[in-house]
Design a protein around this motif. Structure first.
Motif, PDB file in Angstrom:
ATOM      1  N   ASP A 175       0.877  -1.181   0.000  1.00 23.87           N
ATOM      2  CA  ASP A 175       0.000   0.000   0.000  1.00 23.87           C
ATOM      3  C   ASP A 175       0.909   1.225   0.000  1.00 23.87           C
ATOM      4  OD1 ASP A 175      -1.669   2.150   0.587  1.00 23.87           O
ATOM      5  OD2 ASP A 175      -2.974   0.964   1.874  1.00 23.87           O
ATOM      6  N   ASN A 230       0.649  -7.789   3.978  1.00 25.48           N
ATOM      7  CA  ASN A 230       0.787  -6.460   3.397  1.00 25.48           C
ATOM      8  C   ASN A 230       1.748  -5.608   4.210  1.00 25.48           C
ATOM      9  OD1 ASN A 230      -1.993  -7.580   2.682  1.00 25.48           O
ATOM     10  ND2 ASN A 230      -1.839  -5.855   1.276  1.00 25.48           N
ATOM     11  N   MET A 250      -3.332  -2.920   8.682  1.00 29.25           N
ATOM     12  CA  MET A 250      -2.873  -3.718   7.542  1.00 29.25           C
ATOM     13  C   MET A 250      -2.846  -5.198   7.888  1.00 29.25           C
ATOM     14  SD  MET A 250       0.329  -1.931   5.622  1.00 29.25           S
ATOM     15  CE  MET A 250       0.201  -0.311   4.860  1.00 29.25           C
TER      16      MET A 250
END
Length: 266
Positions: free
Chosen positions: A68, A187, A183
């Protein structure tokens, strides 16, 4: 001893690639005790080695859609500023010897003792997590609203740690991403590698500005060894028991920390 250092660098790359942190904390002891590099220089070399290796791993995670970028940058910006300022201004400002009344302590001793303390904290946190009971499935941290202020503060604090000690700080970054940004663990590993790469490499730029000398062929060979370890991790990460690996690394880190404390203080 040098050959053992390269073997250890491969191991560091494997650990960093599998759990997204922790492996970088081995780089300074490898450089100091196996490669004969002074602690002050080793922290700078560590930033380059860790940053480049983390970038290598982050590319793989990004290709799998596990980074991300927006959230990572939110955490990384204060950390990057802190690590750059630490390497460019704070570290050069620390005198080679620090005197307190009749006690005189060398800068290199301070660095290694602080590093061992960080390793002890890292090992304790990993063991506590590894042996803790599973969190109830009804507690879904992914729905928790991120605390922007805490993210910025922790990012800056980790940046200072990275700047002074040359450690990537992944064992602190991952809990922050999971708890404050919600998260998923996989990730968070990818984001951790991305953040470590950004701040470590920029921190090394601060070292270049201070005139650090690059030792050849040590640095290229260390980079090759850690890249090899990272490449191996991409093949074995899915087959390893994460909990068992975390326990092994925690005990290994604990042993190295005790060794450093004994060597530097006894």
């Amino acid at each position: 001893m040098i050959f053992l250092g390269y073997i250890a660098a491969v191991l560091m790359g494997v650990v960093l690639g599998v759990i997204g942190g922790g492996g970088s904390i081995l780089t300074v002891p490898i450089l100091v005790y196996l490669m004969g590099v002074s602690p002050n220089i080793a922290t700078g070399y560590s930033l380059l080695i860790v940053g480049a290796t983390a970038a290598f791993g982050a590319v793989r995670y990004y290709r799998e859609g596990l980074v991300d970028v927006k959230a990572s940058i939110l955490f990384a910006v204060p950390s990057i500023v802190a690590v750059y300022m630490s390497r460019a201004y704070l570290m050069p400002a620390i005198p080679e010897t620090v005197s307190f009344q009749s006690l005189t302590i060398e800068k290199n001793l301070i660095i290694m003792v602080l590093f061992a303390t960080l390793m002890l904290a890292s090992a304790t946190m990993m063991l506590k997590k590894a042996y803790s009971k599973s969190v109830s499935k009804t507690k879904i941290i992914q729905n928790k609203q991120p605390s922007i202020g805490l993210i910025i503060i922790e990012g800056a604090a980790i940046g200072v740690i990275t700047g002074i000690l040359g450690a990537g700080g992944g064992f602190l970054i991952i809990p922050a991403l999971v708890l404050f940004l919600g998260m998923p663990m996989k990730n968070a590993v990818g984001a951790s590698l991305f953040i470590i790469a950004l701040k470590s490499l920029l921190g090394f730029v601060g070292d270049l500005q201070t005139g650090i000398q690059l030792q050849m062929p040590l640095l290229p060979l260390m980079l090759a060894a850690t890249f090899l370890g990272m490449a191996v991790s991409t093949k074995v990460a899915g087959k390893l028991d994460g909990a068992a690996l975390q326990k092994f690394f925690a005990f290994f880190t604990l042993a190295i920390a005790i060794f450093i404390m004994f060597k530097e203080l006894i």
